[in-house]
Design a protein around this motif. Structure first.
Motif, mmCIF file in Angstrom:
data_model
loop_
_atom_site.group_PDB
_atom_site.id
_atom_site.type_symbol
_atom_site.label_atom_id
_atom_site.label_comp_id
_atom_site.label_asym_id
_atom_site.label_seq_id
_atom_site.Cartn_x
_atom_site.Cartn_y
_atom_site.Cartn_z
ATOM 1 N N ARG A 232 0.831 -1.208 0.000
ATOM 2 C CA ARG A 232 0.000 0.000 0.000
ATOM 3 C C ARG A 232 0.866 1.259 0.000
ATOM 4 N NH1 ARG A 232 -2.896 -2.790 3.974
ATOM 5 N NH2 ARG A 232 -2.002 -1.448 5.597
ATOM 6 N N GLU A 233 1.896 1.244 0.801
ATOM 7 C CA GLU A 233 2.779 2.413 0.878
ATOM 8 C C GLU A 233 3.500 2.628 -0.443
ATOM 9 O OE1 GLU A 233 4.568 5.656 2.857
ATOM 10 O OE2 GLU A 233 2.923 4.348 3.511
ATOM 11 N N ALA A 234 3.977 1.540 -1.044
ATOM 12 C CA ALA A 234 4.740 1.641 -2.290
ATOM 13 C C ALA A 234 3.889 2.175 -3.438
ATOM 14 C CB ALA A 234 5.316 0.275 -2.650
ATOM 15 N N LEU A 235 2.617 1.782 -3.461
ATOM 16 C CA LEU A 235 1.745 2.122 -4.592
ATOM 17 C C LEU A 235 0.913 3.366 -4.348
ATOM 18 C CD1 LEU A 235 0.471 -1.450 -5.559
ATOM 19 C CD2 LEU A 235 2.255 -0.097 -6.706
ATOM 20 N N LYS A 236 1.177 4.066 -3.272
ATOM 21 C CA LYS A 236 0.324 5.180 -2.871
ATOM 22 C C LYS A 236 0.167 6.228 -3.961
ATOM 23 C CE LYS A 236 0.453 6.083 1.473
ATOM 24 N NZ LYS A 236 0.893 6.535 2.824
ATOM 25 N N ASN A 237 1.221 6.473 -4.717
ATOM 26 C CA ASN A 237 1.180 7.546 -5.721
ATOM 27 C C ASN A 237 1.026 7.049 -7.160
ATOM 28 O OD1 ASN A 237 1.513 9.506 -3.724
ATOM 29 N ND2 ASN A 237 3.740 9.404 -3.831
#
Length: 240
Positions: A232-237
């Motif tokens: 989730r953190e990696a794909l946030k943007n």
């Protein structure tokens, strides 16, 4: 909270550090707010006591402390950082981190053991992350031979040392060693601690600002090895 291990680095003699610490302790102590200090300490999970100085005020006070001081040599940076770290209140540690960020280019690769001492002594994300991205990262960029140290740090038993290795390329952008970044993420993909899982995701998210396709392709291949928090953190943007 202090992690034991290697002996702390020696504090070199430094007239500049003498002058800075004398001013610093006087100016900061005069601005202390005991009521605010309690809430700041609670917010930071009781990692250290606080004086109770908000960040904008603290940085303004720091400018007052440093007005007219000389540019430091590496020994001065070492002395100021280590002497600040010996003081209990967290604002002194923040002063040291800001000082090192400003003067990282004046430090050689020999400064890395000092960085390790700082990230393993009273460790928490508020100091470790800035030291990783702005000081350790700057040292490695200036001396690529230090990548060998990062290769050792990434598997260190101390999670803050491993987090520093994960985050040291955070500001590299196009200069990022992608193979090393992805390799570090895979090495720690099974780590149970929140701070490592979050750091993996953060390092990937930051690099995705430079090369979103590379990060998306990497996760397409390896997604199953990472915790949902990391993904989730990696794909946030960039999205799934």
């Amino acid at each position: 909270m202090t992690v034991t291990g290697a002996a702390p680095p020696d504090v070199p003699r430094s007239a500049l550090a003498d002058a800075v610490l004398e001013r610093l302790t006087s100016v900061y102590a005069a601005a202390a707010d005991p009521g605010r200090a309690l809430s700041m300490r609670a917010y930071m999970k009781d990692v250290a006591p606080f004086l109770g100085i908000p960040t904008p005020d603290r940085r303004a006070l720091s400018r007052t402390v440093l007005t007219g001081t000389a540019r430091p040599a590496e020994a001065d940076c070492t002395a100021i950082a280590l002497r600040c770290w010996r003081l209990p209140e967290r604002e002194y540690h923040y002063f040291a981190v800001d000082y090192l960020r400003r003067h990282a280019a004046r430090c050689s690769s020999a400064f890395l053991p000092v960085v390790r001492h700082l990230v393993t002594t009273v460790p928490w994300w508020d100091t470790v992350d800035l030291l990783a991205a702005h000081v350790a990262g700057a040292l490695v960029a200036a001396d690529p031979a230090l990548t060998a140290d990062m290769d050792a740090w990434i598997t260190d038993d101390d999670l803050w040392v491993a987090r520093t290795a994960l985050l040291h390329q955070l500001r590299y952008k196009e200069r990022t060693d992608t193979e090393r970044l992805f390799g570090y993420c895979l090495l720690q993909s099974g780590h149970p601690d929140f701070f490592i899982r979050k750091a993996i995701g953060w390092s990937l998210r930051e690099y995705a600002k430079t090369d979103p396709g590379a990060v998306r392709d990497f996760l397409a291949r390896e997604r199953g090895r990472f915790a949902p928090l990391t993904v989730r953190e990696a794909l946030k943007n960039i999205g799934p």
